[in-house]
Design an enzyme around this catalytic site. Structure first.
Site, PDB file in Angstrom:
ATOM      1  N   GLU A  24       0.835  -1.199   0.000  1.00 48.57           N
ATOM      2  CA  GLU A  24       0.000   0.000   0.000  1.00 48.57           C
ATOM      3  C   GLU A  24       0.872   1.251   0.000  1.00 48.57           C
ATOM      4  OE1 GLU A  24      -4.029  -0.527   2.259  1.00 48.57           O
ATOM      5  OE2 GLU A  24      -2.403  -1.287   3.541  1.00 48.57           O
ATOM      6  N   LYS A 101     -11.679   4.639   1.644  1.00 47.64           N
ATOM      7  CA  LYS A 101     -10.569   3.862   1.076  1.00 47.64           C
ATOM      8  C   LYS A 101     -11.180   2.744   0.224  1.00 47.64           C
ATOM      9  CE  LYS A 101      -6.291   1.572   2.504  1.00 47.64           C
ATOM     10  NZ  LYS A 101      -5.450   1.194   3.654  1.00 47.64           N
TER      11      LYS A 101
END
Length: 130
Positions: A24, A101
């Site tokens: 990420e 997200k």
């Protein structure tokens, strides 16, 4: 204090590198931010002058800088940092920040993951006095 009005900014989408996992941080992803500011707007309405309100374009730039800036593990932390930016303007009495997200690393079909924090000047002042 009087009635609190609202300024709402939704869908601010910014590329960031937040998350617990290395991939990420390396690859990054888009985060979407919603802000709801509560503050009196009577003075701005009367003067018709941007100096009497929160300039939402400038606020969006500051929020985008936080999202694009230093990576954090949790979107809870990111939401808190964004709330602090909004409360830097003492006219803002309360703020709600939602961090979306939608590309979170979940191995199931889903549309979105979001965290919302609600903060106020009273909370902010109490934190400063610790």
């Amino acid at each position: 204090m009087g009635t609190l009005d609202e300024i709402v900014l939704t869908g601010l989408t910014v590329f960031g590198r937040h998350g617990v996992y290395d991939h990420e941080r390396e690859n990054g992803q888009e985060f979407t931010i919603d802000l709801r500011l509560r503050m009196p707007l009577r003075d701005a309405a009367a003067s018709d002058d941007v100096v009497d309100t929160v300039h939402y374009g400038e606020l969006a730039e500051r929020v985008a800088a936080v999202v694009a800036g230093e990576p954090v593990n949790l979107i809870e932390t990111l939401a808190e940092r964004i709330a602090e930016v909004a409360l830097d303007d003492r006219r803002v009495q309360e703020v709600s920040v939602t961090v979306h997200k939608p590309h979170a690393p979940i191995a199931l079909a889903f549309s979105d993951v979001a965290v919302t924090v609600h903060r106020s000047q009273q909370h902010s002042i109490a934190e400063e006095s610790r």
